[in-house]
Enzyme design. Structure first.
Site, PDB file in Angstrom:
ATOM      1  N   LYS A 138      33.533  61.484  16.536  1.00 16.50           N
ATOM      2  CA  LYS A 138      33.357  60.760  15.275  1.00 16.50           C
ATOM      3  C   LYS A 138      34.320  61.285  14.219  1.00 16.50           C
ATOM      4  CE  LYS A 138      30.011  59.703  11.637  1.00 16.50           C
ATOM      5  NZ  LYS A 138      28.583  59.683  11.235  1.00 16.50           N
ATOM      6  N   HIS A 282      43.634  34.143  52.043  1.00 15.78           N
ATOM      7  CA  HIS A 282      42.683  33.548  51.101  1.00 15.78           C
ATOM      8  C   HIS A 282      41.260  34.031  51.364  1.00 15.78           C
ATOM      9  CE1 HIS A 282      45.895  31.242  49.472  1.00 15.78           C
ATOM     10  NE2 HIS A 282      46.063  30.508  50.559  1.00 15.78           N
TER      11      HIS A 282
END
Length: 522
Positions: A138, A282
């Protein structure tokens, strides 16, 4: 209270590797060392002058170490805003803590032990560590917070520069610190949530809240299509033998579709104990084979569907050798080759094809316990489909029993079918696929497509076996298979028309076995 310096570095680590190197750099820069417990002892053993937190705060540790850093002298030193809170800090005798180097209690390692006791898990929930880390993050405008030993070198290098020059570093480390504590809290919540079950009942593999932390590997050029943005993330510690942990030995960066297809190919090839090759296009296997040598497995897999193999993904469950590399590059264009390891002479062959992506996965690992699938507004979660059918699980339901070779081929095609999009049909013979039908709305059309592919590849279906990932709702799928010469069938069973399907198999002189297990793959 002992003499304190103008600024401190607070060091409290469970991972003590290289901490002495950082401590020396800090002391050389005139930063005092503030520490606790084992970290303080280690630093003293290395000849450093260290001030214990308890001596600094005037409050001794209590409750067997549960409370030691939760004190205004500590958190005031971390959270104090330089130039704003200086008067308060001076009034209270609080010294600036400019560096917070903290590892948290090893909660993840503790609960990973099969025999871990609940009380032991609870005692390894760190409280003071996350509080200091969050406070430092912080106040990153003034405080450097380090939670990862891999960042020590950057911090040591930064000591030669002023505060403004290190502003970006402090911000980056603060972000990393919040990610670290978020993951830590998530692990605790997941562990405790599993113990309470999904509705506060019996223990469950699913917690009440899903807490999953993934780290960015890199952004991709685009997603499934060029207009979609995409990125690859990995678990904090991806298991070896996984796509996210694989090493790109050579070639262009992997695309979104490359990663999806590679993951499917790798999962499929891991199903086999003997040397195996899987070719995926695929997200569907278009050719699979098992043989004594991977080069023979590759050739048989390629022969299943050479057209689809063009531009495909090829995966092996053995080290890639020179002979196999030469066979691949001599007859097809390939996007990605995957193997647990790559022989040096194979690398030399592949170096002549720089656009071929080569992935080295490392040794096989256990499958992931759960699969995640995004849906609009949420996630679907399920167990990984790890069910393996053996000969003892088969129920023979026809007049003719399958031969030993048919049994081997039935079990082989069954394993392949698990990785083919539903409705899945796989024809196989001699432990190689001869035709694959995938992703059709009708199972009978999947069977027809598998036969068409076999015909186009010049493969003889006569005497082959057929696997279906789910039951046959009608006899037409069996009739179509019989027309092309299929001799035996493996399927789950469970249709209200099972008897009609069995009767059809008997009419054609086919053998049929039921597994009682379905393998849908959507």
């Amino acid at each position: 209270m002992p003499n304190v310096k103008k600024r401190f570095a607070l060091l409290s680590v469970s991972d003590k590797n290289c901490i002495a190197v950082v401590a020396k750099a800090l002391t050389d820069a005139g930063v005092g060392l503030l520490s606790t417990g084992g970290t303080a002892s280690l630093l003293r053993d290395h000849g450093f002058e260290v001030l214990e937190v308890a001596d600094y705060t005037g409050a001794s540790e209590m409750m067997a170490g549960r409370v030691k850093t939760l004190h205004p002298m500590v958190h005031g030193g971390i959270l104090g805003r330089r130039g704003i809170d200086d008067d308060v800090m001076q009034e209270r005798g609080i010294t600036h803590i400019d560096y917070v180097i903290v590892n948290l209690y090893p909660f993840e390692r503790t609960v990973a032990k099969p025999s871990v006791e609940f009380d032991d898990a609870i005692e390894n929930i760190d409280i003071g560590g996350p509080a200091m880390v969050r406070a430092a993050a912080k106040n990153h405008a003034h405080v450097t917070v380090v939670t990862d030993p891999s960042d020590y070198d950057r911090v040591v290098a930064s000591l030669a520069y002023g505060s403004e020059a290190n502003q970006q570093l402090r911000f980056e480390l603060a972000v990393k610190a919040f990610e670290h504590t978020a993951r830590y809290d998530g692990m605790i919540a997941s562990y405790l949530g599993r113990l309470s079950g999904p509705a506060g009942g019996d223990a469950s593999v699913f917690s009440n809240t899903l807490n999953a932390q993934y780290e960015l590997v890199h952004e991709l050029r685009y997603g499934e299509n060029p207009h979609q943005r995409a990125a690859l993330y990995k678990q904090a510690k991806p298991p070896p033998g996984s796509i996210a942990a694989a090493n790109l030995v050579q070639g262009k960066p992997m695309s979104f579709n490359n990663v999806v297809d590679a993951d499917s190919a790798l999962a499929c090839v891991k199903q086999f104990e003997r040397p195996a090759c899987v070719i995926v296009k695929h997200a569907n296997p278009c050719g699979v084979s098992v043989s004594a040598e991977i080069v023979d497995a590759y050739q048989a897999a390629y022969a299943t569907d050479p057209t689809s193999a063009f531009g495909g993904i090829i995966a092996f469950n053995r080290s890639l050798d020179k002979k196999t590399s030469e066979a691949i590059t001599a007859q097809q264009f390939v996007e990605v080759i995957i193997a647990p390891s790559i022989d040096e002479d194979a690398k030399s062959v592949l170096a002549g094809f720089p656009n071929v992506r080569v992935l080295e996965t490392g040794p096989e690992s256990a499958p992931l316990p759960m699969q995640l699938k995004a849906v609009s507004g949420g996630l679907l979660v399920q167990d990984e489909d790890t069910k393996i059918i053996t000969v003892d699980d088969l129920t023979i339901v026809t007049k003719r029993e399958p031969s030993p070779q048919e049994i081997a081929d039935l079990l082989f095609t069954w394993r392949v079918a698990k990785f083919v999009k539903s409705n899945a049909i796989v024809y196989g013979k001699d432990l190689s696929t001869v035709g694959v039908g995938a992703g059709q709305m009708s199972r009978v059309y999947s069977a027809r497509i598998a036969a068409i592919k076999a015909h186009d590849a010049g493969l003889d279906v006569k005497g082959a076996v057929m696997a279906s990932d789910a039951f046959f709702p009608f006899r037409d799928g069996i009739d179509n298979a019989a027309e092309v010469g299929v001799s035996a069938v493996i399927q789950p069973g469970g249709s209200k028309n099972d008897q009609q399907v069995i009767d059809a198999a008997n009419e054609h002189g086919m053998a049929m076995v039921l597994t009682g297990v379905r393998h849908f793959r959507h």
